[in-house]
Design an enzyme around this catalytic site. Structure first.
Site, PDB file in Angstrom:
ATOM      1  N   ASP A 213       0.859  -1.170   0.000  1.00 16.53           N
ATOM      2  CA  ASP A 213       0.000   0.000   0.000  1.00 16.53           C
ATOM      3  C   ASP A 213       0.897   1.221   0.000  1.00 16.53           C
ATOM      4  O   ASP A 213       1.617   1.468   0.964  1.00 16.53           O
ATOM      5  CB  ASP A 213      -0.902  -0.015   1.240  1.00 16.53           C
ATOM      6  CG  ASP A 213      -1.841   1.172   1.253  1.00 16.53           C
ATOM      7  OD1 ASP A 213      -2.766   1.196   0.427  1.00 16.53           O
ATOM      8  OD2 ASP A 213      -1.627   2.079   2.066  1.00 16.53           O
ATOM      9  N   GLU A 305      -1.895  -1.253  -5.738  1.00 18.71           N
ATOM     10  CA  GLU A 305      -3.141  -0.603  -6.109  1.00 18.71           C
ATOM     11  C   GLU A 305      -2.964   0.157  -7.405  1.00 18.71           C
ATOM     12  O   GLU A 305      -1.883   0.659  -7.692  1.00 18.71           O
ATOM     13  CB  GLU A 305      -3.544   0.390  -5.013  1.00 18.71           C
ATOM     14  CG  GLU A 305      -4.495  -0.172  -4.009  1.00 18.71           C
ATOM     15  CD  GLU A 305      -4.810   0.842  -2.941  1.00 18.71           C
ATOM     16  OE1 GLU A 305      -5.992   1.158  -2.785  1.00 18.71           O
ATOM     17  OE2 GLU A 305      -3.877   1.311  -2.267  1.00 18.71           O
ATOM     18  N   ASP A 387      -3.115   1.348   7.000  1.00 19.69           N
ATOM     19  CA  ASP A 387      -2.362   0.971   5.806  1.00 19.69           C
ATOM     20  C   ASP A 387      -1.995  -0.508   5.818  1.00 19.69           C
ATOM     21  O   ASP A 387      -1.980  -1.175   4.785  1.00 19.69           O
ATOM     22  CB  ASP A 387      -1.098   1.825   5.688  1.00 19.69           C
ATOM     23  CG  ASP A 387      -1.426   3.300   5.545  1.00 19.69           C
ATOM     24  OD1 ASP A 387      -2.507   3.608   5.004  1.00 19.69           O
ATOM     25  OD2 ASP A 387      -0.624   4.135   5.988  1.00 19.69           O
TER      26      ASP A 387
END
Ligand SMILES: [Zn+2]
Length: 446
Positions: A213, A305, A387
């Site tokens: 992340d 992501e 996170d």
């Protein structure tokens, strides 16, 4: 065989630096000459059309292939640039090559043959703003212990020892294809494009998957292990930069409206400020390279992501931090490094709720404020760093992706979609896989 670039900073003598700059100027001259011709031809045809001249009687369209451009340049160069013999023919060729590509891209984009953002018609290269660069494809191109050898320019001192490239050349596993000189961040660089056969590498943990992340406060949170701290060099250097910027603004800078030239003191202060900027950029690049190398060499699967980098950069509050963390570059590096290690990078869908999902029980929250730094699950009482929770959810996607793959027995070169959440990119040797997705803006992280 793979194409790699080995890039080294140069330490040219002042005389060499002027000569190198001259080559880049020659490339620019040829580019602008060719563009002027093409433009005049297109304008002529457009004007004739308005007079109602039938299509077949119009002035014929200029051929803008590199071959023709070069042939025409060689006929025109005595008039256009009587000094042409001072520089390598490669410099003119390099400028015309850039033009041929630009025109081709423009044409392909206009007729819908090219994906991605619309490509505009090439513009004239300005002496002030254009990047100084020139590529040599033929002639004497060598890399020696302490020098780069380039056609016409000769031996230019390298700032560092090119150990890796020399080893590969000595072994015979690499061959130099071409060399590009370029002025960047206040100094000259040479980049050798090399065709090299690389040994097969495997990640140290071939069964492991990891979720990453990317963050603002920390550079990255990994689903296992401690978070990777953000190299916030830019922010650390902010005070220094602010101080230097104040100094610059107090001195007499250049003004193009009045034709006022910059003072010596302004130039000195400006150079100081630029040095801080460049140093920061170098440190950031270094940190990102180290992280991506570590991830690609350790894990077989890395899930990241799909951040909408352009969209996020337009948010001014986040913009500086995101640009600082170099998100765009992060994914690009991860993808090519994973390919070398035979691993794969899975890019989670932009709308996958990685932050809102509980990594313990899978409950998805309807709302999660940006200020909530810890994820608190109401269903299973899980409390975890926000996170870290997101990274774990991403890692779980890797499992979902591989099980779906075995279920439907699809080949490795296929794009897999699991309930609309995963767009998979599998390496190696599947150049076509990733191309259907939105391309990441070039240089978004820089
Ligand atoms: Zn839960």
């Amino acid at each position: 065989m793979r194409l790699l670039a080995y890039k080294y900073a140069l330490d040219p003598t002042p005389r060499q630096a002027r000569y190198i700059a001259g080559h880049c100027a020659a490339a620019r001259r040829a580019f602008n000459w060719g563009l002027g011709r093409v433009k005049a031809n297109l304008d002529q045809r457009a004007a004739e059309r308005t007079y109602g001249i039938p299509e077949e009687l119009l002035t014929p369209r200029l051929n803008w292939s590199l071959y023709t451009l070069r042939k025409d340049w060689n006929q025109a160069k005595n008039d256009e640039a009587p000094w042409w013999a001072e520089y390598s023919k490669e410099s003119y060729s390099s400028g015309l090559d850039a033009l041929a590509r630009a025109l081709k891209n423009w044409g392909a984009s206009r007729t819908g043959k090219r994906n991605g953002a619309r490509v505009g018609f090439p513009r004239f290269k300005s002496k002030r703003r254009a990047v100084q660069s020139c590529r040599f494809t033929t002639g004497t191109i060598r890399c020696e212990q302490r020098h780069a050898v380039l056609p016409r320019i000769g031996r230019v001192k390298l700032h560092e020892h090119p150990a890796k490239l020399l080893d590969a050349l000595r072994e015979g596993s690499a061959r130099i294809i071409c060399a590009t000189i370029r002025f960047e961040r206040g100094r000259w660089f040479v980049s050798f494009t090399v065709e090299q056969s690389l040994p097969e590498l495997t990640p140290t943990r071939p069964d492991a998957a990891v979720g990453v992340d990317l963050g603002i406060k920390t550079l990255a949170t990994i689903s296992e292990g401690p978070p990777v701290e953000n190299p916030r060099h830019y922010i650390q250097a902010q005070q220094k930069l602010a101080r230097l910027s104040r100094r610059v603004s107090r001195r007499r800078g250049p003004d193009r409206r009045t034709g006022q030239a910059a003072s010596k003191r302004w130039q000195r202060a400006n150079a100081q400020r630029n040095r801080v900027h460049h140093r920061v950029a170098d440190q950031r690049r270094d940190a990102i390279h180290k992280l991506t190398t570590r991830l690609a060499s350790t894990y077989a699967t890395v899930v990241v992501e799909d951040l909408n980098v352009t969209g996020m950069l337009s948010n001014r509050k986040l913009a500086r931090h995101i640009a600082d963390a170099g998100f765009g570059d992060f994914r690009r590096q991860l993808e090519y490094k994973a390919e070398r290690f035979g691993g794969r990078v899975i890019v989670a869908d932009r709308w996958f709720p990685s932050s809102k999902t509980c990594s313990g029980c899978g409950t998805v929250k309807a709302k999660l404020l940006l200020s909530e730094r810890d994820y608190v699950c109401n269903t299973c009482d899980l409390i975890m760093d926000r996170d870290k929770n997101a990274a774990r959810n991403l890692a779980a996607l890797a499992v979902a992706a591989s099980s779906a793959e075995t279920q439907n027995g699809r080949g490795a070169d296929q794009k897999t979609r699991i309930t609309g959440q995963v767009a998979e990119k599998r390496q190696p040797g599947t150049a076509s896989t990733g191309k259907t997705r939105t391309p990441l803006p070039e240089g978004a992280g820089v």
